[in-house]
Design a protein around this motif. Sequence first.
Motif, PDB file in Angstrom:
ATOM      1  N   GLY A   1      -4.365   7.357   3.299  1.00  0.00           N
ATOM      2  CA  GLY A   1      -4.972   7.457   1.972  1.00  0.00           C
ATOM      3  C   GLY A   1      -4.676   8.766   1.278  1.00  0.00           C
ATOM      4  O   GLY A   1      -4.685   8.843   0.044  1.00  0.00           O
TER       5      GLY A   1
ATOM      6  N   ARG B   1       1.342   3.856  -3.315  1.00  0.00           N
ATOM      7  CA  ARG B   1       0.977   5.264  -3.157  1.00  0.00           C
ATOM      8  C   ARG B   1       2.158   6.179  -3.442  1.00  0.00           C
ATOM      9  O   ARG B   1       1.998   7.263  -4.004  1.00  0.00           O
ATOM     10  CB  ARG B   1       0.396   5.492  -1.760  1.00  0.00           C
ATOM     11  CG  ARG B   1      -0.972   4.861  -1.625  1.00  0.00           C
ATOM     12  CD  ARG B   1      -1.574   4.920  -0.238  1.00  0.00           C
ATOM     13  NE  ARG B   1      -2.807   4.138  -0.253  1.00  0.00           N
ATOM     14  CZ  ARG B   1      -3.961   4.570  -0.747  1.00  0.00           C
ATOM     15  NH1 ARG B   1      -4.064   5.791  -1.239  1.00  0.00           N
ATOM     16  NH2 ARG B   1      -5.031   3.793  -0.764  1.00  0.00           N
TER      17      ARG B   1
ATOM     18  N   GLY C   1      -3.063   2.434   3.565  1.00  0.00           N
ATOM     19  CA  GLY C   1      -4.024   3.228   2.828  1.00  0.00           C
ATOM     20  C   GLY C   1      -5.260   2.417   2.500  1.00  0.00           C
ATOM     21  O   GLY C   1      -6.068   2.813   1.648  1.00  0.00           O
TER      22      GLY C   1
ATOM     23  N   SER D   1       0.836  -1.201   0.000  1.00  0.00           N
ATOM     24  CA  SER D   1       0.000   0.000   0.000  1.00  0.00           C
ATOM     25  C   SER D   1       0.868   1.246   0.000  1.00  0.00           C
ATOM     26  O   SER D   1       0.597   2.215  -0.732  1.00  0.00           O
ATOM     27  CB  SER D   1      -0.915  -0.010   1.233  1.00  0.00           C
ATOM     28  OG  SER D   1      -1.637   1.189   1.355  1.00  0.00           O
TER      29      SER D   1
END
Length: 317
Positions: free
Chosen positions: A162, A11, A141, A7
């Motif tokens: 996020g 990102r 996230g 994650s």
Amino acid sequence: MLLDAASLYFRSYFALPESLRAADGTSVNAVRGFADTLARIIGDRGPGRIVACLDADWRPQFRVDALPSYKAHRVAEDPESDATATPEEVPDTLAPQVPVILELLDLAGIATAEADGFEADDVIGTLTERESSAPVEIVTGDRDLFQLVRTVPTEVSVIYVGRGWNKAEIVGCAELADRYALPAESPGEAYAEMAMLRGDPSDGLPGVAGIGEKTAAKLITRFGSLDELLRAAEAGDPDVSPRARKQLADAAGYLAAAPTVVRVVRDAPVELSRQDDLPAGPADRSGLAELGARWNLGGSVDRLIAALDGTGAPAGS
């Protein structure tokens, strides 16, 4: 501190430009962003123990057997074939960076963990379940991991990134219950059951047609669990509208499979690469510096070394 490694590097890859390259032309935006995020996590949160959790199998067969649509849209080849033979569709310029990230973690002395046949979520769930003495922070996230928040036997919270580390949100039981109007006594479990009803298109979970997040939360809060809701619907409970009863009945096949897919496993055969204590300095300082030079990682490696050395909270992306 449990890191949802994929994650974080996905990102980082999408947050930074691909023009960040090594001398051979390989993009290193994900490596740089991951190193900077790791430095910020260490500097800002000061964990005593830390583990980067990995996907040994990004689409486990037991979840595909329960629900064939699970992550099917992310499969690079034939979604009907064996999950172990279908790689996840990863951007061409990200795939070469993953081994560099793993080498960076090894040289830094950060433990990694995985479990054969399971996703990183299951590794995180298992390590959380095992912990009985220290509070746990999960950095991700992915909202799916909200189901792990708890207060006993130790506090577990999710640091949700996020929108990036600078806008990270700390979500514990109180925050989760308040955000989704879930029962305060067990918001983690209630979140998982709400998620089954709501579904998640990003994971290929259709949910129950016509039941959105707010309605799902109200139903789970009212009846306490998905099983109790289904029993009430079958018995014609007046608190379940005729329309909702039909929607639940129409989705019976999906709802039978959903718990296997949505709930994280808490007893996976997790293996750690090393002790999970945060090292007092890089495990291989010269090797880590050489990695930075070889891949043109700029100040990202310097900031990670500074964080490990405890010289202050470093700046990063």
